[in-house]
Scaffold this motif. Sequence first.
Motif, short mmCIF file in Angstrom:
data_model
loop_
_atom_site.label_atom_id
_atom_site.label_comp_id
_atom_site.label_asym_id
_atom_site.label_seq_id
_atom_site.Cartn_x
_atom_site.Cartn_y
_atom_site.Cartn_z
N LEU A 37 0.60 -1.01 -0.02
CA LEU A 37 -0.08 -0.16 -0.13
C LEU A 37 0.82 1.32 0.09
CD1 LEU A 37 -2.70 1.49 0.31
CD2 LEU A 37 -2.52 1.24 2.82
N SER A 38 2.11 1.25 0.71
CA SER A 38 2.73 2.39 0.74
C SER A 38 3.54 2.67 -0.53
CB SER A 38 4.06 2.12 1.75
OG SER A 38 3.37 1.87 3.19
N VAL A 39 3.61 1.64 -1.20
CA VAL A 39 4.26 1.87 -2.44
C VAL A 39 3.45 2.47 -3.54
CG1 VAL A 39 5.48 0.73 -4.47
CG2 VAL A 39 6.03 -0.07 -2.16
N ILE A 40 2.04 1.95 -3.36
CA ILE A 40 0.98 2.43 -4.31
C ILE A 40 0.67 3.93 -4.03
CG2 ILE A 40 -1.26 2.25 -4.88
CD1 ILE A 40 -1.19 -0.87 -4.20
N HIS A 63 2.69 8.12 -6.84
CA HIS A 63 2.26 9.51 -7.47
C HIS A 63 3.22 10.69 -7.12
CE1 HIS A 63 -1.26 7.60 -8.68
NE2 HIS A 63 -1.67 7.13 -7.45
N LEU A 64 4.41 10.33 -6.16
CA LEU A 64 5.25 11.24 -5.79
C LEU A 64 4.77 12.63 -5.18
CD1 LEU A 64 7.73 10.96 -8.80
CD2 LEU A 64 7.82 9.85 -6.64
N GLU A 65 3.52 12.62 -4.58
CA GLU A 65 3.07 13.73 -3.78
C GLU A 65 3.79 14.13 -2.71
OE1 GLU A 65 -1.30 13.90 -3.20
OE2 GLU A 65 -1.78 12.48 -4.94
N SER A 66 4.42 13.32 -2.09
CA SER A 66 5.47 13.48 -1.06
C SER A 66 6.94 13.49 -1.35
CB SER A 66 5.21 12.46 -0.06
OG SER A 66 4.04 12.43 0.46
N GLY A 67 7.07 13.59 -2.85
CA GLY A 67 8.47 13.73 -3.47
C GLY A 67 9.04 12.44 -3.49
N GLY A 105 1.33 9.21 0.42
CA GLY A 105 2.66 8.43 0.54
C GLY A 105 3.58 8.81 1.57
N LEU A 106 4.26 7.88 1.83
CA LEU A 106 5.22 8.04 2.99
C LEU A 106 5.96 9.31 3.13
CD1 LEU A 106 7.02 4.13 3.57
CD2 LEU A 106 4.64 5.54 4.56
N GLY A 107 5.94 9.64 4.51
CA GLY A 107 6.42 11.20 4.63
C GLY A 107 7.24 11.25 5.72
N ASP A 108 7.38 12.22 6.17
CA ASP A 108 8.13 12.51 7.71
C ASP A 108 7.28 12.69 8.93
OD1 ASP A 108 7.17 14.99 7.01
OD2 ASP A 108 9.02 16.28 7.37
N LYS A 109 5.81 12.16 8.63
CA LYS A 109 4.92 12.24 9.75
C LYS A 109 4.55 13.76 10.40
CE LYS A 109 5.65 7.67 9.33
NZ LYS A 109 6.44 7.99 8.27
N SER A 110 4.48 14.53 9.47
CA SER A 110 4.14 15.88 9.75
C SER A 110 3.27 16.51 8.68
CB SER A 110 5.37 16.86 9.66
OG SER A 110 5.82 17.04 8.32
N PHE A 111 2.37 17.52 9.28
CA PHE A 111 1.58 18.17 8.29
C PHE A 111 1.44 19.54 8.47
CE2 PHE A 111 -2.85 20.15 7.99
CZ PHE A 111 -2.99 19.31 6.65
N ASN A 122 0.42 11.38 16.08
CA ASN A 122 -0.45 10.54 16.42
C ASN A 122 -0.65 9.25 15.53
OD1 ASN A 122 -3.63 9.47 15.60
ND2 ASN A 122 -3.86 10.35 17.61
N SER A 123 -0.23 8.21 15.58
CA SER A 123 -0.09 7.25 14.59
C SER A 123 -1.14 6.83 13.63
CB SER A 123 0.15 5.83 15.33
OG SER A 123 1.63 5.92 15.91
N TRP A 124 -2.56 7.00 14.19
CA TRP A 124 -3.46 6.68 13.30
C TRP A 124 -3.76 7.73 12.24
CZ3 TRP A 124 -5.05 1.96 13.83
CH2 TRP A 124 -4.97 1.48 15.07
N LEU A 125 -3.66 8.95 12.62
CA LEU A 125 -3.73 10.30 11.71
C LEU A 125 -2.58 10.20 10.68
CD1 LEU A 125 -5.09 12.93 14.08
CD2 LEU A 125 -6.52 11.65 12.38
N ALA A 126 -1.45 9.85 11.08
CA ALA A 126 -0.10 9.93 10.40
C ALA A 126 -0.39 8.78 9.53
CB ALA A 126 1.13 9.54 11.24
N VAL A 127 -0.83 7.49 9.72
CA VAL A 127 -1.13 6.41 8.88
C VAL A 127 -2.35 6.95 7.97
CG1 VAL A 127 -1.99 4.27 8.43
CG2 VAL A 127 -0.41 4.60 10.33
N TYR A 128 -3.30 7.79 8.43
CA TYR A 128 -4.17 8.10 7.52
C TYR A 128 -3.84 9.13 6.46
CZ TYR A 128 -8.43 11.22 5.90
OH TYR A 128 -9.46 11.87 5.27
N ASN A 129 -2.68 10.25 6.71
CA ASN A 129 -2.34 11.12 6.16
C ASN A 129 -1.46 10.51 5.03
OD1 ASN A 129 -1.70 13.81 5.27
ND2 ASN A 129 0.33 13.39 6.27
N GLU A 130 -0.84 9.54 5.24
CA GLU A 130 0.24 8.75 4.29
C GLU A 130 -0.19 7.66 3.71
OE1 GLU A 130 4.26 10.31 6.97
OE2 GLU A 130 3.92 8.23 6.36
#
Length: 434
Positions: free
Chosen positions: A101-104, A108-112, A318-324, A331-339
């Motif tokens: 899922l993280s690869v998918i 799109h490179l939205e997180s670079g 996409g996987l990022g630095d866990k920031s917004f 928050n793990s759940w919101l970080a997972v939701y974001n990424e």
Amino acid sequence: MGRDLTYDGLRGGTDTAGTRPGAEPRPVGTPKTVELVWGLLILNTLGSAGAQTIIPLPRSLIQMATMGALVSAFALALALNLRLRIRASAFLLLLTLLLVLSVISSAHLESGFGALFRCARLALFVGTLWLLSRWWDGGQTFVRYHIRMYFAVLATVAAGLVVSPGAAMPELYGGRLVGALWPLTPPQIGQYAAVIIGLTVLLLLDRRTTGAGAAVVIVPSLVLLALTHTRTATLGLIMGLALAIGSLILTSAAARRFFAWAVVCATVAAVGLSSLLQAWFLRGQSQENFSNLTGRAKVWDALLAAPRTTMEQLFGMGLGDKSFGGLPIDNSWLAVYNEQGLTGVAIVAAIFIVLGGVALLRPPSLSRACAIFLISYCAIASYTEAGLGDASPYLLHLTVAASLLAAPAAAAPLPAPEVPRRRLPQRAQRSEGT
């Protein structure tokens, strides 16, 4: 750290080779190199951001060391398990789905391009765990690895505090303890201290370590935990131990005595030291700042209110630095939701459901209690800490829980040896013929 914390008393792996004539001999126990691999995984998850150290360490150098540790861990695990013997694990299967899922979501490179790098890191991380699953046997082998390695990390924190107290407790962090030799934040130190304290207490209750050996781990770790003023780690330790010891109450007299004394001590502390405990818990913050969780709630509200497409809701950014918005999500759940979107949240929830369900179905034992402690600690910490959707110490904690819940593979019975036929002398054969 005591006789039992430096020696793995439980031996035997999950490999059933060597149970039949002509097959390879079964390994006597877990190879010592497995502990080195585990230590390298822990080094990789220490991170590269934190407080200023006594000797300034370039972030690029720290990242090179942590990534080199992960590559080395994968290479060593592969060398130890060249035949790719792994054991079936719903936990690792769910982690693999999270990787896909993280690869998918990162394609799109939205997180670079950094998102693809993080995916490669997660792939090596999960692959190493698959290779180590060969030695999961439901024993406390990986628990002891966990305690020893994180105790070594805390030893560097204590050394930094002795060498330079000002650098170890800077005003930037409100006088809270940080890593002065390696850039570690107060929540990280509190997490490591709380986890090894809880695991050591459980080993002591089951007499798998001596009192002196346990004291060497517990006492300094408690001091470091107090100096970090980390509320999440403290609550996770208390509630996790309560659940773990509660699972042993019906079968362990030591657990019942410890629980009774803990209740008495907690009552006395709540009555006699209420003002001191309140001051420690508030850390000098106002009631308003405490109520919005030190500003975390504002970031959470902004993240949930941000517009998203249907694909972004389902699969994330996409996987990022866990920031917004430049601020940590915490928050793990919101970080997972974001990424990784709602699909990632569902996978992480499934991980807790599977591990928790298996733990509840196991009969009372030390392994079950340790697993319950780790699962509950990660669940509690997930509310104010991120890390469940990427390579992190929290996934290592859950991996130890999965190894504790793994049922030892039953060895195939050896076939009965064939009895050689007795050859009769030639005269006897002729006489029988007549």
